[in-house]
Write a protein that holds these residues in place. Structure first.
Motif, short mmCIF file in Angstrom:
data_model
loop_
_atom_site.label_atom_id
_atom_site.label_comp_id
_atom_site.label_asym_id
_atom_site.label_seq_id
_atom_site.Cartn_x
_atom_site.Cartn_y
_atom_site.Cartn_z
N ILE A 4 20.75 106.63 54.35
CA ILE A 4 21.28 107.62 53.41
C ILE A 4 20.68 108.97 53.74
O ILE A 4 19.46 109.13 53.83
N HIS A 5 21.54 109.95 53.97
CA HIS A 5 21.13 111.32 54.25
C HIS A 5 21.78 112.24 53.23
O HIS A 5 22.93 112.04 52.85
N LYS A 6 21.04 113.25 52.80
CA LYS A 6 21.57 114.20 51.83
C LYS A 6 21.71 115.56 52.51
O LYS A 6 20.86 115.95 53.30
N ASN A 7 22.79 116.26 52.22
CA ASN A 7 23.03 117.61 52.74
C ASN A 7 23.28 118.55 51.58
O ASN A 7 23.98 118.20 50.63
N ARG A 8 22.74 119.75 51.65
CA ARG A 8 22.98 120.75 50.61
C ARG A 8 24.18 121.59 51.04
O ARG A 8 24.20 122.13 52.13
N VAL A 9 25.18 121.65 50.17
CA VAL A 9 26.40 122.41 50.45
C VAL A 9 26.61 123.41 49.33
O VAL A 9 26.20 123.19 48.19
N GLU A 10 27.24 124.53 49.65
CA GLU A 10 27.54 125.54 48.64
C GLU A 10 28.76 125.11 47.85
O GLU A 10 29.80 124.79 48.41
N THR A 11 28.61 125.08 46.53
CA THR A 11 29.71 124.64 45.67
C THR A 11 30.29 125.76 44.83
O THR A 11 31.26 125.55 44.11
N GLY A 12 29.71 126.94 44.88
CA GLY A 12 30.23 128.06 44.10
C GLY A 12 29.18 129.15 44.04
O GLY A 12 28.17 129.09 44.72
N ASP A 13 29.41 130.14 43.22
CA ASP A 13 28.43 131.20 43.03
C ASP A 13 28.61 131.84 41.66
O ASP A 13 29.61 131.63 40.99
N VAL A 14 27.61 132.58 41.25
CA VAL A 14 27.61 133.29 39.97
C VAL A 14 27.35 134.75 40.27
O VAL A 14 26.45 135.09 41.03
N VAL A 15 28.16 135.62 39.70
CA VAL A 15 28.02 137.07 39.90
C VAL A 15 27.75 137.70 38.54
O VAL A 15 28.50 137.46 37.59
N LEU A 16 26.70 138.49 38.45
CA LEU A 16 26.40 139.23 37.22
C LEU A 16 26.82 140.68 37.44
O LEU A 16 26.47 141.28 38.45
N HIS A 17 27.56 141.22 36.50
CA HIS A 17 27.91 142.64 36.57
C HIS A 17 28.16 143.13 35.16
O HIS A 17 28.21 142.37 34.21
N LYS A 18 28.28 144.46 35.02
CA LYS A 18 28.51 145.06 33.71
C LYS A 18 29.90 145.66 33.67
O LYS A 18 30.39 146.17 34.67
N ASP A 19 30.51 145.59 32.52
CA ASP A 19 31.77 146.27 32.26
C ASP A 19 31.53 147.29 31.15
O ASP A 19 30.68 147.07 30.27
N ILE A 20 32.27 148.36 31.17
CA ILE A 20 32.17 149.37 30.11
C ILE A 20 33.39 149.23 29.22
O ILE A 20 34.53 149.20 29.70
N ILE A 21 33.14 149.10 27.93
CA ILE A 21 34.23 149.03 26.97
C ILE A 21 34.11 150.23 26.04
O ILE A 21 33.04 150.80 25.87
N GLU A 22 35.22 150.62 25.47
CA GLU A 22 35.22 151.72 24.52
C GLU A 22 35.43 151.16 23.13
O GLU A 22 36.24 150.27 22.92
N GLU A 23 34.68 151.70 22.18
CA GLU A 23 34.77 151.25 20.81
C GLU A 23 34.69 152.48 19.92
O GLU A 23 33.72 153.24 19.97
N GLU A 24 35.71 152.71 19.13
CA GLU A 24 35.71 153.86 18.24
C GLU A 24 34.87 153.54 17.02
O GLU A 24 34.96 152.46 16.44
N GLN A 25 34.02 154.49 16.64
CA GLN A 25 33.16 154.30 15.49
C GLN A 25 33.43 155.42 14.50
O GLN A 25 33.47 156.60 14.87
N VAL A 26 33.61 155.05 13.26
CA VAL A 26 33.86 156.03 12.20
C VAL A 26 32.63 156.05 11.29
O VAL A 26 32.21 155.00 10.79
N VAL A 27 32.05 157.23 11.11
CA VAL A 27 30.86 157.38 10.28
C VAL A 27 31.15 158.44 9.22
O VAL A 27 31.63 159.53 9.54
#
Length: 155
Positions: free
Chosen positions: A44-67
Motif C-alpha cells: 500500500i502506497h499513499k500519494n498526496r494529490v491536489e484536490t482543490g484550493d481556497v482563495v481569500l479576498h475582499k469585496d467592497i459593497i455599498e450600503e446607504e445609511q440614514v442618520v
C-alpha cells in the motif's frame, strides 16, 4: 485413461488415477523433503494529490445609511406691543438700526475607515480510515497419506 473414468465407481481405477497424477508433479526425496509455502501481501502506497484550493479576498459593497442628526437654528421673533403714547424728546430719523445676528447649525459629513474584524485561514491535517479490499493468495501444506504411513506433525 479418460476424463469420465474418474467418475467410475471402481476403487482400483481411482487409485491408478491418483498415482499417475502424483508421479507427474511430485519430486521424490530419499530422506528429507522441502516445500516452500508462499502467500501474497498487500503493498500500500499513499500519494498526496491536489484536490482543490481556497482563495481569500475582499469585496467592497455599498450600503446607504440614514442618520437623524438634530440641528438648531435661530428664529427672530418680532413682537409688537402697544404703548400708552408717552411724549419723547428724540427726533425721528432713519439712522437707527438694530442688527441681530441669526445662526443655524449645519451638518458636514465626512468619512473615516476603521478595522472591524479580521479573517485568517490555516490548514490542518485530518486523518481518516479508508478501507481497502483485495483478494490475496496463500499456499498451504496438504499432507496426504497412503497405506500405513506414520506421519507426526510438529508445528
Amino acid at each position: 485413461m479418460g476424463f469420465f473414468d474418474l467418475f467410475d465407481e471402481n476403487e482400483e481405477n481411482r487409485k491408478k488415477v491418483r498415482e499417475v497424477d502424483r508421479v507427474a508433479d511430485t519430486e521424490f526425496a530419499t530422506d528429507e523433503a522441502h516445500l516452500d509455502l508462499r502467500e501474497e501481501e498487500l503493498d500500500i502506497h499513499k500519494n498526496r494529490v491536489e484536490t482543490g484550493d481556497v482563495v481569500l479576498h475582499k469585496d467592497i459593497i455599498e450600503e446607504e445609511q440614514v442618520v437623524n442628526v438634530p440641528v438648531s437654528h435661530d428664529q427672530v421673533v418680532i413682537e409688537r406691543r402697544a404703548v400708552d403714547r408717552q411724549p419723547t424728546t428724540e427726533p425721528i430719523t432713519d439712522e437707527e438700526t438694530v442688527h441681530i445676528p441669526v445662526t443655524a447649525e449645519t451638518v458636514e459629513v465626512g468619512k473615516h475607515t476603521v478595522v472591524t474584524g479580521e479573517i485568517s485561514a490555516h490548514k490542518r491535517s485530518v486523518e481518516e480510515t479508508q478501507q481497502v479490499r483485495d483478494v490475496l493468495h496463500k499456499e498451504v501444506a496438504d499432507v496426504e497419506t497412503q497405506g500405513t504411513a506414520d506421519v507426526i506433525s510438529e508445528d
